[in-house]
Design a protein around this motif. Structure first.
Motif, PDB file in Angstrom:
ATOM      1  N   TYR A  69      34.505  40.581  46.567  1.00 19.54           N
ATOM      2  CA  TYR A  69      34.052  40.122  45.251  1.00 19.54           C
ATOM      3  C   TYR A  69      33.310  41.232  44.494  1.00 19.54           C
ATOM      4  O   TYR A  69      32.418  40.956  43.700  1.00 19.54           O
ATOM      5  CB  TYR A  69      33.138  38.915  45.397  1.00 19.54           C
ATOM      6  CG  TYR A  69      33.849  37.617  45.710  1.00 19.54           C
ATOM      7  CD1 TYR A  69      35.222  37.576  45.938  1.00 19.54           C
ATOM      8  CD2 TYR A  69      33.153  36.416  45.790  1.00 19.54           C
ATOM      9  CE1 TYR A  69      35.873  36.402  46.235  1.00 19.54           C
ATOM     10  CE2 TYR A  69      33.797  35.226  46.089  1.00 19.54           C
ATOM     11  CZ  TYR A  69      35.161  35.225  46.314  1.00 19.54           C
ATOM     12  OH  TYR A  69      35.803  34.048  46.609  1.00 19.54           O
ATOM     13  N   HIS A  70      33.700  42.486  44.751  1.00 20.23           N
ATOM     14  CA  HIS A  70      33.036  43.607  44.076  1.00 20.23           C
ATOM     15  C   HIS A  70      33.117  43.478  42.564  1.00 20.23           C
ATOM     16  O   HIS A  70      32.179  43.831  41.842  1.00 20.23           O
ATOM     17  CB  HIS A  70      33.640  44.938  44.531  1.00 20.23           C
ATOM     18  CG  HIS A  70      35.113  45.051  44.308  1.00 20.23           C
ATOM     19  ND1 HIS A  70      35.653  45.394  43.083  1.00 20.23           N
ATOM     20  CD2 HIS A  70      36.164  44.867  45.147  1.00 20.23           C
ATOM     21  CE1 HIS A  70      36.964  45.417  43.173  1.00 20.23           C
ATOM     22  NE2 HIS A  70      37.314  45.106  44.421  1.00 20.23           N
ATOM     23  N   TRP A  71      34.224  42.961  42.067  1.00 22.25           N
ATOM     24  CA  TRP A  71      34.388  42.799  40.618  1.00 22.25           C
ATOM     25  C   TRP A  71      33.346  41.823  40.055  1.00 22.25           C
ATOM     26  O   TRP A  71      32.779  42.057  38.974  1.00 22.25           O
ATOM     27  CB  TRP A  71      35.804  42.306  40.297  1.00 22.25           C
ATOM     28  CG  TRP A  71      36.120  40.974  40.917  1.00 22.25           C
ATOM     29  CD1 TRP A  71      36.656  40.741  42.154  1.00 22.25           C
ATOM     30  CD2 TRP A  71      35.883  39.683  40.342  1.00 22.25           C
ATOM     31  NE1 TRP A  71      36.768  39.389  42.389  1.00 22.25           N
ATOM     32  CE2 TRP A  71      36.302  38.715  41.286  1.00 22.25           C
ATOM     33  CE3 TRP A  71      35.361  39.254  39.120  1.00 22.25           C
ATOM     34  CZ2 TRP A  71      36.204  37.343  41.052  1.00 22.25           C
ATOM     35  CZ3 TRP A  71      35.274  37.898  38.880  1.00 22.25           C
ATOM     36  CH2 TRP A  71      35.697  36.951  39.849  1.00 22.25           C
ATOM     37  N   THR A  99      34.201  49.314  45.229  1.00 24.50           N
ATOM     38  CA  THR A  99      35.529  48.754  44.963  1.00 24.50           C
ATOM     39  C   THR A  99      36.543  48.974  46.085  1.00 24.50           C
ATOM     40  O   THR A  99      37.643  48.431  46.036  1.00 24.50           O
ATOM     41  CB  THR A  99      36.103  49.348  43.665  1.00 24.50           C
ATOM     42  OG1 THR A  99      36.254  50.767  43.824  1.00 24.50           O
ATOM     43  CG2 THR A  99      35.167  49.086  42.492  1.00 24.50           C
ATOM     44  N   TYR A 154      40.030  48.488  38.832  1.00 25.23           N
ATOM     45  CA  TYR A 154      38.700  48.859  38.347  1.00 25.23           C
ATOM     46  C   TYR A 154      38.753  49.227  36.872  1.00 25.23           C
ATOM     47  O   TYR A 154      37.872  48.849  36.091  1.00 25.23           O
ATOM     48  CB  TYR A 154      38.150  50.036  39.164  1.00 25.23           C
ATOM     49  CG  TYR A 154      37.141  50.848  38.393  1.00 25.23           C
ATOM     50  CD1 TYR A 154      35.854  50.360  38.179  1.00 25.23           C
ATOM     51  CD2 TYR A 154      37.486  52.079  37.826  1.00 25.23           C
ATOM     52  CE1 TYR A 154      34.933  51.078  37.443  1.00 25.23           C
ATOM     53  CE2 TYR A 154      36.569  52.805  37.088  1.00 25.23           C
ATOM     54  CZ  TYR A 154      35.290  52.307  36.897  1.00 25.23           C
ATOM     55  OH  TYR A 154      34.391  53.014  36.158  1.00 25.23           O
ATOM     56  N   ASN A 194      29.921  43.618  40.098  1.00 27.00           N
ATOM     57  CA  ASN A 194      29.790  44.609  39.021  1.00 27.00           C
ATOM     58  C   ASN A 194      29.639  43.942  37.658  1.00 27.00           C
ATOM     59  O   ASN A 194      28.868  44.413  36.812  1.00 27.00           O
ATOM     60  CB  ASN A 194      30.992  45.553  39.030  1.00 27.00           C
ATOM     61  CG  ASN A 194      30.932  46.531  40.192  1.00 27.00           C
ATOM     62  OD1 ASN A 194      29.861  46.983  40.578  1.00 27.00           O
ATOM     63  ND2 ASN A 194      32.088  46.852  40.768  1.00 27.00           N
ATOM     64  N   TRP A 195      30.363  42.841  37.442  1.00 27.99           N
ATOM     65  CA  TRP A 195      30.178  42.095  36.206  1.00 27.99           C
ATOM     66  C   TRP A 195      28.770  41.499  36.139  1.00 27.99           C
ATOM     67  O   TRP A 195      28.166  41.419  35.056  1.00 27.99           O
ATOM     68  CB  TRP A 195      31.218  40.977  36.082  1.00 27.99           C
ATOM     69  CG  TRP A 195      32.466  41.422  35.385  1.00 27.99           C
ATOM     70  CD1 TRP A 195      33.657  41.754  35.952  1.00 27.99           C
ATOM     71  CD2 TRP A 195      32.646  41.586  33.962  1.00 27.99           C
ATOM     72  NE1 TRP A 195      34.575  42.132  34.995  1.00 27.99           N
ATOM     73  CE2 TRP A 195      33.980  42.026  33.762  1.00 27.99           C
ATOM     74  CE3 TRP A 195      31.831  41.413  32.859  1.00 27.99           C
ATOM     75  CZ2 TRP A 195      34.486  42.296  32.493  1.00 27.99           C
ATOM     76  CZ3 TRP A 195      32.341  41.679  31.587  1.00 27.99           C
ATOM     77  CH2 TRP A 195      33.648  42.106  31.419  1.00 27.99           C
ATOM     78  N   HIS A 252      38.540  46.239  34.490  1.00 26.58           N
ATOM     79  CA  HIS A 252      37.195  45.665  34.383  1.00 26.58           C
ATOM     80  C   HIS A 252      36.261  46.591  33.613  1.00 26.58           C
ATOM     81  O   HIS A 252      35.446  46.124  32.792  1.00 26.58           O
ATOM     82  CB  HIS A 252      36.633  45.390  35.781  1.00 26.58           C
ATOM     83  CG  HIS A 252      37.313  44.262  36.485  1.00 26.58           C
ATOM     84  ND1 HIS A 252      37.132  42.947  36.117  1.00 26.58           N
ATOM     85  CD2 HIS A 252      38.165  44.242  37.540  1.00 26.58           C
ATOM     86  CE1 HIS A 252      37.846  42.163  36.907  1.00 26.58           C
ATOM     87  NE2 HIS A 252      38.487  42.922  37.779  1.00 26.58           N
TER      88      HIS A 252
END
Length: 239
Positions: free
Chosen positions: A91-93, A73, A3, A96-97, A6
């Motif tokens: 696919y939390h990243w 996350t 985290y 968030n993006w 990112h």
């Protein structure tokens, strides 16, 4: 990737965006075009969210769960204060993006497309509110609910309400000079206001689909801004 990686990358991107907006602060054909494209691509959010939901390994309710759950996350139950149910979003990243970049796109459009609005106080205030909406949305991507629930919630709250006064102020500014965009704004304002009021009533009427209402609340803004950008583009401004 962690985290922290990112989050740092998002902060760096935000700094680059702010520097670019400063360098392009004088209106020109390039800044206007960037602003128009920034608002037109907002609809891509829906496709990305669908991908993230499809990849979730714990049951996810589009109708009942908030959008923020897709950016959590960690996997499990009690991942944040209000989440007593299971969450697992691999696919939390990406989500968030998407939150972050969507907010940045809204902010960029608010700054670069300001010259296209009538030169009135209501248009100035509306542009400020739209910018706040975008910044609020971006921060929710930098700080997911399970990382720091209070900061996530407090920074997201302005983005749930400022769009309504922004739409009202824009409608006041354009009702004579841009009648088509005026009526488009009125329709989107009614949808957004209805969704917001319904969310406020959810503690009383617990059967209301909170997740769907939240999506309508934000989607009405994305679609409104996309329509505004398309309307400006079709007017064939010399940019």
């Amino acid at each position: 990737m962690s985290y922290e990686f990112h989050a740092i990358a998002m902060v760096i991107v935000a700094c680059i965006v702010f520097l670019s907006m400063f360098l392009l602060r004088k209106p020109n054909r390039h800044s206007i075009r960037i602003g128009l494209i920034s608002w037109i691509v907002l609809s891509a959010y829906f496709f990305i969210e669908a991908m993230v939901i499809r990849a979730a390994t714990a049951p996810y309710s589009f109708l009942d769960q908030p959008m923020s759950d897709l950016g959590v996350t960690s996997c499990g139950t009690d991942t944040y204060v209000l989440a007593t149910y299971a969450i697992c979003s691999p696919y939390h990243w990406l989500m968030n993006w998407t939150f972050f970049l969507t907010g940045m796109a809204i902010l960029i459009g608010a700054v670069f497309l300001y010259p296209l609005w009538p030169k009135t106080l209501s248009a100035i205030l509306a542009s400020v509110f739209i910018g706040i909406f975008g910044a609020s949305y971006s921060i929710s991507g930098i700080v997911p609910a399970d990382i720091h629930f209070n900061w996530h919630t407090l920074t997201a709250l302005p983005g749930m309400v400022v769009q309504v006064p922004a739409m009202i102020l824009i409608s006041i500014a354009i009702y004579q000079k841009m009648p088509r965009l005026f009526w488009w704004t009125i329709i989107c304002t009614a949808v957004s206001t209805g969704a917001l009021l319904s969310l406020f009533l959810q503690p009383v009427f617990t059967d209301l689909p909170g997740g769907l209402l939240q999506r309508i609340l934000y989607a009405s803004v994305y679609i409104w801004l996309t329509g505004i950008a398309v309307g400006f583009w079709r007017k064939r401004y010399p940019y």
